[in-house]
Design an enzyme around this catalytic site. Structure first.
Site, PDB file in Angstrom:
ATOM      1  N   CYS A 239     -62.785  22.995  46.617  1.00 42.11           N
ATOM      2  CA  CYS A 239     -63.513  23.738  47.649  1.00 42.11           C
ATOM      3  C   CYS A 239     -64.670  22.899  48.172  1.00 42.11           C
ATOM      4  CB  CYS A 239     -64.026  25.059  47.108  1.00 42.11           C
ATOM      5  SG  CYS A 239     -65.291  24.846  45.859  1.00 42.11           S
TER       6      CYS A 239
ATOM      7  N   CYS B 260     -67.245  21.860  45.664  1.00 37.11           N
ATOM      8  CA  CYS B 260     -66.833  20.732  44.816  1.00 37.11           C
ATOM      9  C   CYS B 260     -67.061  19.411  45.550  1.00 37.11           C
ATOM     10  CB  CYS B 260     -65.348  20.828  44.457  1.00 37.11           C
ATOM     11  SG  CYS B 260     -64.871  22.333  43.644  1.00 37.11           S
TER      12      CYS B 260
ATOM     13  N   ASP C 108     -37.674  23.440  26.165  1.00 33.81           N
ATOM     14  CA  ASP C 108     -38.203  22.656  25.059  1.00 33.81           C
ATOM     15  C   ASP C 108     -39.236  23.547  24.372  1.00 33.81           C
ATOM     16  OD1 ASP C 108     -39.188  20.435  23.517  1.00 33.81           O
ATOM     17  OD2 ASP C 108     -40.872  20.415  24.903  1.00 33.81           O
TER      18      ASP C 108
ATOM     19  N   ASP D   4     -41.520  19.137  28.586  1.00 31.44           N
ATOM     20  CA  ASP D   4     -42.732  18.384  28.923  1.00 31.44           C
ATOM     21  C   ASP D   4     -42.797  17.011  28.272  1.00 31.44           C
ATOM     22  OD1 ASP D   4     -43.224  19.212  26.284  1.00 31.44           O
ATOM     23  OD2 ASP D   4     -45.356  18.914  26.617  1.00 31.44           O
TER      24      ASP D   4
ATOM     25  N   ASP E 104     -38.055  14.766  26.271  1.00 31.94           N
ATOM     26  CA  ASP E 104     -37.295  15.672  27.136  1.00 31.94           C
ATOM     27  C   ASP E 104     -36.865  14.995  28.426  1.00 31.94           C
ATOM     28  OD1 ASP E 104     -37.709  17.887  25.463  1.00 31.94           O
ATOM     29  OD2 ASP E 104     -39.727  18.096  26.266  1.00 31.94           O
TER      30      ASP E 104
END
Lengths: 56, 760
Positions: free
Chosen positions: B50, B53, B450, B634, B638
């Protein structure tokens, strides 16, 4: 009828001017951060520190 | 600043992945020189979202010494910092104090998107040309005749030349490329139609004809380019956002030379036999053996094991493992290109065959559509020749058929729906890499999960806190606050930090020792903290029950841990089952750990202790049985499975290569992102089919009129625009149908936060 001889080139020139402006803005990176540009209008620019130059 | 509160939109918790800022050597390696002593470093800051920020980051970093300029890019969530001098300014510390997690961004990936710039330029040029030619055409249709009409046609021809040469090139090249390889794509009829229309119009103009099709050929390009640009923007945006998240692979390592010199070398220059120094908090860059030191290693991203393992002299370690507690000296046994990580990438590439065979709906339609269109035009030409013998009239009609059937609506039909759907998913925290991913997701009937890091967060949680003496818990929490070990962090979350401990130090691989009130306290493995022997009995009592707190060698508290399941995991699994998808779990972890999670979440099928290749085999078996498999995972282990599945989803905390292999990346912790993505993909799939139906119905009406020779340019233009608008309007219906995700802070909320921030 003869006015068309002037008017058509004038219309095309103005259109081309707009197109050139857009292409210039594109090249200079004005469209690289559209989300940021939308939010930046909310930032006050009083502080000279913030006047940072645009990168790239 | 309300919108910057934790948990606000897009707030990613990737603390596990990169808890330690990169060294200045690493920053230097990732910076690029802009000449005259100025360097530019690009950081990826996923939590920036935003105006507040932007302001906070730019002001704070610009005040650092040696910093020339700072620019936040909100679209790509990146910060570019230009700095000079020999020392790297402390941006990471600065950003950390502000509460932003930052990651180095790879300089070679940081290129401007030339294709997008080219496409936008092409849209601008064709838009300009189409507008002007249309104005002139309207004058002709309104009754301009004789020399005036010829003049207008000539001007139109002139305007069309640059548009065709510049923007048409995109299609001509693609069509030529397809034809050269003996394929047919949507660009072939476009290229043929546009160039024939232009040539015919030029012929008409030279011979003072009444009709010219310049407007049709240019506005056709204009509409098609809009579709192509949208398609490209969607993919590019997700791709840069995915690339911008943190990385798994280390960029380099400190190499110990024979003469004791320490050099920081990029990962490509590390060779087998070199001795490397790995500080606590760094990732192991290449496979190797430990020569000195001891530590705990977090292998969760590599092997899927949820409990950190110990490493001491002689242990073999794999690239990508995170060194948690103590410094290590290791000898590289493989170059980066031969490491476990590289092997996973190779396995993934080998497994990806199933996906590359998938052809997008648009391609499948155009493969049928293009020959039909050309055949219709050819038959029209032959038919008119046979009937009238007038080749000019026959040619004009054939071109009219070609233009009116040109897949203008078809070109927009697919990308416009995908862009709207991708936008909806993006707001809900899911990024889509590619439009075809949504098509594939809509077709799935099996979901394979997973465990570690996907169904669970890979973050242990203290489960027996209520049964522990609160005083002991507080002391343990104080001690644990000094360590990075996941168990310590879980304990530290339970404490008020009073900080009255003296001489705290960590014994890598064992635990933490501290003194308080004249006693020695130890928090760590049972065998060590319990005084008996340094490497005693913890093997037997290892696992969740192995962590204790001891006072002068006497055990005063034992801690039990459990891996936290992802929020909404159970609800997500149920929703998937409701949607007709059967759910399975594959894991590299032990059967015991898998069984617990499977019971909690209501998953009946699970296979524990699988190797990466085992997961791929499992998925391939399912695929051969005719199932369309969704893989959710992840870890590095995998990655091959993500590549082998029909479609794949990874969380933002996944390994770098895993995120690249996945079709979707979800940014928030909640697993509800999965049923949401499935729901939106299925709705998008329906809308795409409707849109293709609209385009076909339009042609069913337009083509007979064109074949009968009654199409004037005006009718062609109106029909074409009307079909495009119908397709766009249909796609917009997707905006309304899906409710915002329950926990997701939607765009509207964000705007409200923003205006509040602006007022305050």
């Amino acid at each position: 009828m003869t006015t068309l001889i002037y008017l058509i080139p004038v219309a095309l020139f103005l259109g081309a001017l707009g197109l050139g402006g857009f292409l210039w803005a594109l090249r200079s990176g004005q469209y690289e951060d559209l989300d940021g540009a939308a939010e930046r209008i909310l930032i006050d620019r009083d502080d000279p520190h913030e006047m940072t130059s645009r990168s790239n | 600043m309300s919108c910057c509160a934790p948990g606000a939109e897009m707030a990613l918790d990737i603390s596990d992945v990169a808890s330690v800022p990169p060294s200045s050597n690493e920053i230097k390696l990732a910076s690029r020189s802009l000449g005259s002593d100025i360097h530019q470093t690009d950081l990826s800051v996923p939590t920036v979202h935003c105006a507040a920020c932007i302001r906070t980051i730019e002001t704070a970093l610009a005040k650092l010494e040696n910093v020339e300029s700072v620019r936040v890019n909100l679209s790509t969530k990146r910060v570019s910092i230009r700095w000079h001098g020999g020392d790297v300014p402390p941006f990471f510390a600065g950003l950390g104090r502000l509460g932003y997690k930052a990651h180095l961004f790879d300089p070679e990936l940081h290129e401007k998107d030339q294709t997008l710039a080219g496409l936008i330029r092409a849209v601008a040029v064709t838009g300009f040309a189409a507008g002007n030619i249309m104005l002139l055409s309207v004058s002709v249709w309104s009754g301009a005749e004789g020399p005036t009409r010829d003049l207008f046609h000539w001007v139109s021809a002139l305007i069309a030349i640059p548009a065709l040469a510049f923007a048409g090139g995109i299609y001509f090249r693609s069509a030529a490329n397809a034809l050269r390889h003996g394929r047919m794509n949507m660009d072939v009829p476009i290229a043929v139609g546009v160039s024939l229309a232009y040539a015919m119009s030029l012929y008409e103009t030279i011979n003072h004809g009444a009709h010219a099709y310049f407007d049709a050929s240019v506005s056709l390009l204009f509409f098609l380019l809009i579709g192509r640009t949208l398609d490209h923007m969607m993919r590019e945006r997700a791709r840069t956002a995915v690339n911008g998240l943190s990385r798994l692979a280390a960029r380099g390592a400190v190499v110990l030379g024979a003469d004791g010199a320490r050099d920081y070398l990029p990962i490509g220059e590390i060779e087998p036999g070199m001795q490397l120094l790995i500080a606590a908090g760094e990732r192991i860059p290449v496979d190797g053996d430990i020569l000195g030191g001891s530590s705990d290693l977090d292998c969760s991203l590599v092997s899927g094991e949820s409990i950190p393992g110990t490493a001491s002299v002689g242990t073999h370690v794999q690239a990508g493992t995170l060194n948690l507690t103590g410094p290590l000296t290791m000898e590289a046994t493989a170059a980066a290109k031969d490491s476990f990580l590289a092997e996973m990438v190779r396995l993934m590439e080998a497994a990806e065959g199933g996906r590359s065979r998938y052809r997008r709906i648009a391609d499948r339609v155009s493969a049928l559509y293009a020959p039909v269109v050309h055949l219709a035009a050819l038959l029209t030409f032959l038919g008119w020749m046979a009937a009238s013998g007038d080749w000019h009239r026959s040619m004009t009609t054939a071109i009219a058929v070609l233009i009116i059937t040109c897949p203008c609506a078809l070109g927009l039909a697919v990308p416009i729906v995908q862009v709207v759907a991708a936008r909806r998913l993006f707001e809900a925290g899911v990024m889509v890499k590619d439009g075809s991913a949504m098509e594939r997701l809509a077709a799935i009937d099996r979901a394979v999960f997973d465990k570690t890091g996907t169904l669970t967060l890979g973050r242990p949680r203290l489960v027996n806190a209520p049964s522990i003496d609160p005083v002991m818990l507080a002391i343990a929490a104080d001690m644990a606050a000094h360590s990075r070990h996941p168990f310590s962090q879980a304990i530290a979350a339970h404490g008020g930090f009073r900080g009255r401990l003296g001489s705290v130090h960590e014994e890598p691989g064992f635990g933490i020792e501290a003194t308080a009130d004249g006693s020695t306290w130890r928090l760590g493995r049972r065998g060590w903290a319990g005084w008996k022997a340094r490497t005693g009995a913890e093997g037997k009592k290892g696992g969740y029950g192995g962590t204790v707190l001891s006072k002068d060698g006497r055990i005063v508290a034992a801690f039990a841990f459990e891996d936290t399941t992802r929020p909404d995991a159970k609800a997500a699994v149920e929703k998937l089952k409701d949607a007709g998808v059967s759910v399975e779990m594959l894991s590299g972890d032990t059967a015991k750990a898998c069984g617990e999670v499977a019971r909690t979440l209501g998953i009946s099928n699970f296979v524990p202790a699988l190797l990466p290749s085992g997961k791929v085999e499992w998925i391939e078996t399912l695929s051969r049985a005719g199932h369309k498999v969704l893989m959710v995972g992840d870890g590095l282990n995998d990655t091959p499975a993500l590549g082998a599945a029909h479609v794949s989803i990874a969380p933002a905390t996944a390994a770098d290569v895993g995120r690249k292999a996945a079709d979707f990346v979800f940014l928030r912790d909640s697993l509800l992102a999965l049923p949401l993505a499935l729901d939106i993909s299925r709705k998008a799939g329906r809308l795409i089919h409707q849109n293709i139906a609209i385009a076909i119905v339009y042609n069913a009406f337009a083509v007979p009129i064109a074949i009968s020779g009654h199409v004037t340019p005006l009718i062609a233009a109106i029909a074409m625009s009307a079909s495009s608008l119908a397709v766009i309007a249909n796609a917009m219906r997707l905006q309304g149908v899906v409710k915002p995700a329950s926990q997701g802070v939607g765009l509207r909320q964000r705007r409200a936060d923003l205006s509040e921030a602006a007022r305050s």
